[in-house]
Motif scaffolding. Structure first.
Motif, PDB file in Angstrom:
ATOM      1  N   LYS A 120       0.849  -1.187   0.000  1.00 36.80           N
ATOM      2  CA  LYS A 120       0.000   0.000   0.000  1.00 36.80           C
ATOM      3  C   LYS A 120       0.888   1.242   0.000  1.00 36.80           C
ATOM      4  O   LYS A 120       1.757   1.389   0.850  1.00 36.80           O
ATOM      5  CB  LYS A 120      -0.907   0.028   1.225  1.00 36.80           C
ATOM      6  CG  LYS A 120      -2.142  -0.839   1.125  1.00 36.80           C
ATOM      7  CD  LYS A 120      -3.055  -0.562   2.311  1.00 36.80           C
ATOM      8  CE  LYS A 120      -4.338  -1.348   2.238  1.00 36.80           C
ATOM      9  NZ  LYS A 120      -5.224  -1.050   3.392  1.00 36.80           N
TER      10      LYS A 120
ATOM     11  N   ASN B  84      -7.445  -3.158   8.905  1.00 33.16           N
ATOM     12  CA  ASN B  84      -7.819  -1.777   9.219  1.00 33.16           C
ATOM     13  C   ASN B  84      -8.542  -1.657  10.554  1.00 33.16           C
ATOM     14  O   ASN B  84      -9.177  -0.628  10.825  1.00 33.16           O
ATOM     15  CB  ASN B  84      -8.706  -1.208   8.101  1.00 33.16           C
ATOM     16  CG  ASN B  84      -7.933  -0.984   6.816  1.00 33.16           C
ATOM     17  OD1 ASN B  84      -6.877  -0.366   6.814  1.00 33.16           O
ATOM     18  ND2 ASN B  84      -8.459  -1.516   5.717  1.00 33.16           N
TER      19      ASN B  84
ATOM     20  N   ASP C 253      -5.050 -11.859  -0.005  1.00 30.45           N
ATOM     21  CA  ASP C 253      -5.944 -10.793  -0.468  1.00 30.45           C
ATOM     22  C   ASP C 253      -5.136  -9.523  -0.698  1.00 30.45           C
ATOM     23  O   ASP C 253      -5.201  -8.578   0.086  1.00 30.45           O
ATOM     24  CB  ASP C 253      -7.059 -10.563   0.562  1.00 30.45           C
ATOM     25  CG  ASP C 253      -8.025  -9.450   0.163  1.00 30.45           C
ATOM     26  OD1 ASP C 253      -8.104  -9.133  -1.037  1.00 30.45           O
ATOM     27  OD2 ASP C 253      -8.694  -8.893   1.059  1.00 30.45           O
TER      28      ASP C 253
ATOM     29  N   LYS D  82      -5.303  -6.996  -2.901  1.00 31.27           N
ATOM     30  CA  LYS D  82      -5.951  -5.725  -3.246  1.00 31.27           C
ATOM     31  C   LYS D  82      -7.118  -5.366  -2.323  1.00 31.27           C
ATOM     32  O   LYS D  82      -7.955  -4.542  -2.658  1.00 31.27           O
ATOM     33  CB  LYS D  82      -6.426  -5.772  -4.696  1.00 31.27           C
ATOM     34  CG  LYS D  82      -5.315  -6.011  -5.714  1.00 31.27           C
ATOM     35  CD  LYS D  82      -4.364  -4.833  -5.789  1.00 31.27           C
ATOM     36  CE  LYS D  82      -3.220  -5.074  -6.769  1.00 31.27           C
ATOM     37  NZ  LYS D  82      -3.667  -5.141  -8.175  1.00 31.27           N
ATOM     38  N   GLU D  83      -7.173  -5.986  -1.155  1.00 34.99           N
ATOM     39  CA  GLU D  83      -8.172  -5.659  -0.137  1.00 34.99           C
ATOM     40  C   GLU D  83      -9.596  -5.812  -0.645  1.00 34.99           C
ATOM     41  O   GLU D  83     -10.438  -4.926  -0.509  1.00 34.99           O
ATOM     42  CB  GLU D  83      -7.949  -4.236   0.395  1.00 34.99           C
ATOM     43  CG  GLU D  83      -8.563  -4.006   1.772  1.00 34.99           C
ATOM     44  CD  GLU D  83      -8.140  -2.697   2.422  1.00 34.99           C
ATOM     45  OE1 GLU D  83      -9.008  -1.847   2.634  1.00 34.99           O
ATOM     46  OE2 GLU D  83      -6.930  -2.549   2.704  1.00 34.99           O
ATOM     47  N   LYS D  84      -9.891  -6.971  -1.196  1.00 30.84           N
ATOM     48  CA  LYS D  84     -11.246  -7.282  -1.643  1.00 30.84           C
ATOM     49  C   LYS D  84     -12.082  -7.912  -0.525  1.00 30.84           C
ATOM     50  O   LYS D  84     -13.299  -8.020  -0.643  1.00 30.84           O
ATOM     51  CB  LYS D  84     -11.197  -8.240  -2.839  1.00 30.84           C
ATOM     52  CG  LYS D  84     -10.430  -7.716  -4.036  1.00 30.84           C
ATOM     53  CD  LYS D  84     -11.033  -6.449  -4.580  1.00 30.84           C
ATOM     54  CE  LYS D  84     -10.304  -5.995  -5.845  1.00 30.84           C
ATOM     55  NZ  LYS D  84     -10.832  -4.706  -6.374  1.00 30.84           N
TER      56      LYS D  84
ATOM     57  N   ARG E  74      -8.230  -8.687   3.773  1.00 29.17           N
ATOM     58  CA  ARG E  74      -7.214  -7.675   4.096  1.00 29.17           C
ATOM     59  C   ARG E  74      -7.815  -6.458   4.782  1.00 29.17           C
ATOM     60  O   ARG E  74      -7.124  -5.759   5.536  1.00 29.17           O
ATOM     61  CB  ARG E  74      -6.451  -7.256   2.838  1.00 29.17           C
ATOM     62  CG  ARG E  74      -5.318  -6.287   3.153  1.00 29.17           C
ATOM     63  CD  ARG E  74      -4.383  -6.021   2.003  1.00 29.17           C
ATOM     64  NE  ARG E  74      -3.322  -5.113   2.407  1.00 29.17           N
ATOM     65  CZ  ARG E  74      -2.289  -4.772   1.654  1.00 29.17           C
ATOM     66  NH1 ARG E  74      -2.158  -5.272   0.440  1.00 29.17           N
ATOM     67  NH2 ARG E  74      -1.378  -3.937   2.114  1.00 29.17           N
ATOM     68  N   ALA E  75      -9.083  -6.193   4.531  1.00 30.65           N
ATOM     69  CA  ALA E  75      -9.730  -5.051   5.184  1.00 30.65           C
ATOM     70  C   ALA E  75      -9.679  -5.164   6.701  1.00 30.65           C
ATOM     71  O   ALA E  75      -9.704  -4.149   7.407  1.00 30.65           O
ATOM     72  CB  ALA E  75     -11.178  -4.927   4.715  1.00 30.65           C
TER      73      ALA E  75
ATOM     74  N   VAL F  42      -1.944 -10.526   3.316  1.00 30.00           N
ATOM     75  CA  VAL F  42      -1.672  -9.893   2.024  1.00 30.00           C
ATOM     76  C   VAL F  42      -1.567 -10.946   0.921  1.00 30.00           C
ATOM     77  O   VAL F  42      -2.052 -10.746  -0.201  1.00 30.00           O
ATOM     78  CB  VAL F  42      -0.389  -9.044   2.101  1.00 30.00           C
ATOM     79  CG1 VAL F  42       0.059  -8.595   0.715  1.00 30.00           C
ATOM     80  CG2 VAL F  42      -0.610  -7.840   3.006  1.00 30.00           C
TER      81      VAL F  42
ATOM     82  N   LYS G   4     -12.932   2.994   3.377  1.00 28.49           N
ATOM     83  CA  LYS G   4     -13.687   1.762   3.642  1.00 28.49           C
ATOM     84  C   LYS G   4     -15.196   1.998   3.641  1.00 28.49           C
ATOM     85  O   LYS G   4     -15.950   1.088   3.988  1.00 28.49           O
ATOM     86  CB  LYS G   4     -13.234   1.173   4.992  1.00 28.49           C
ATOM     87  CG  LYS G   4     -11.763   0.764   4.997  1.00 28.49           C
ATOM     88  CD  LYS G   4     -11.271   0.380   6.366  1.00 28.49           C
ATOM     89  CE  LYS G   4     -11.142   1.577   7.289  1.00 28.49           C
ATOM     90  NZ  LYS G   4     -10.220   2.604   6.811  1.00 28.49           N
TER      91      LYS G   4
END
Length: 360
Positions: free
Chosen positions: A141, A243, A232, A234-236, A239-240, A229, A322
């Motif tokens: 990122k 946050n 996932d 690209k944070e689909k 990975r979210a 990572v 988000k």
């Protein structure tokens, strides 16, 4: 030395962790066979380590540097532009390599500039803060802040290597150490109950930068993030969850002025707020919330904030990355080591904020 592998579609790289691993930088550069190198750093880190790292890079290729102002307040287009102009003026080409020497701000800026210069050139992360070693240097990122919000402009751009030399931590201010520990605690809360318990046991050693404890903790946090990572990039979805605490935390940073609160400090309060929100929904028991709050406090981190507007915080969260159609999504712990991603009624968020020190 410990090595952690990160594998994403079409690319893999190694995180090298430990005392003295900066000596491996020339070998990593030789592997890449660069035409030239640009070291990006800030005035604080540069005064300590730029000469040494420049000497290492110059054994492989022509190396130049750009020194940015220090702080989150400078994570903006002016800094990105300074890096791009330097790359152009030094004649950097598609075989050039950018070296990000610094904390999370430097890493994000240098990586973003590398992502967009000539539509993408290679870069290496050399993190110098605990937060960057365990979190921001891993995963690709990159980006910059806008007046409207944090990290709203950026790109996914994976490094070619991460070289995390724990010797750099010796010059880190205590407040920066705490900021890094916030992300470490986050990893335990979201993914690993046993790791959280180890942090409860060893927090004093970690704050004192006991070498063995630091090695174990940095290694485990990197393993957790690398695993997420790899699954996932690209944070689909999954990975979210990394946050956790960030939706609340980014609003704190924006409303107090970037740089007033360190990112990790804001995430610490955000993690507590996420736990309290989950408790009010009956998702997590009170004892776990207390353990989360107590561990963050033992790390020397804030557990609440006062004096900022709940209404403005909610508006800031609606503009977070988000959010979907202006509705923020929150990562909520349902037990230590397990999290979910959900929308939360605005009325409940307001209730939590007011109970935890915000003004109407």
């Amino acid at each position: 030395m410990k090595e952690v592998q990160v594998n994403v579609p079409g690319h893999s790289y190694t995180i090298k962790l430990g005392s003295g691993v900066i000596k491996d930088l020339p070998a990593e550069l030789k592997r890449l066979n660069p035409s030239s190198c640009l070291i990006v750093t800030n005035i604080t880190v540069g005064s300590l380590y730029l000469k040494k790292v420049s000497e290492l890079c110059n054994t492989v290729c022509r190396t130049e540097s750009v020194v940015l102002p220090d702080g989150e307040a400078y994570k903006d287009w002016n800094s990105v532009s300074a890096i791009l102009e330097k790359l152009a003026s030094m004649g950097a080409d598609r075989k050039s390599v950018v070296i990000a020497l610094g904390g999370g701000v430097v890493g994000d800026l240098a990586g973003f500039a590398a992502a967009i210069y000539m539509r993408g050139i290679r870069f290496i992360q050399v993190p110098t803060t605990l937060l960057a070693m365990v979190d921001s240097s891993v995963g690709g990122k990159t980006g910059m802040n806008m007046t409207a919000g944090k990290n709203l402009v950026g790109a996914f751009h994976q490094p070619e290597a991460v070289i995390a030399d724990s010797d750099f931590l010796r010059t880190l201010p205590e407040r920066e150490i705490g900021a890094g520990i916030a992300e470490i605690i986050k990893h335990g809360v979201l993914a690993d109950k046993d790791y959280f318990e180890e942090l409860e046991r060893d927090m004093e050693k970690l704050r004192a930068l006991d070498p063995e404890t630091v090695a174990e903790v940095v290694g485990r946090s990197c393993e957790i993030k690398a695993g997420v990572v790899s699954r996932d990039e690209k944070e689909k979805g999954e990975r979210a969850k990394l946050n956790l605490g960030h939706t609340f935390g980014h609003a704190i940073e924006k409303l107090t002025g970037y740089g007033t609160w360190l990112h990790g400090e804001a995430v610490a309060v955000g993690t507590v707020l996420a736990a309290v929100t989950a408790e009010k929904q009956g998702k997590i028991n009170r004892d776990d919330v207390k353990r989360i709050r107590d561990l963050i406090h033992r790390a020397g981190l804030p557990v609440r904030i006062s004096g900022i507007s709940a209404a403005k915080a909610i508006e800031a969260m609606k503009g977070d990355k988000k959010s979907t159609k202006g509705v923020p999504h929150f990562i909520l712990p349902v037990a230590i080591g397990t999290t979910v991603i959900e929308e939360v009624p605005e009325s409940l968020i307001r209730e939590v904020l007011l109970e935890e020190g915000y003004q109407p």
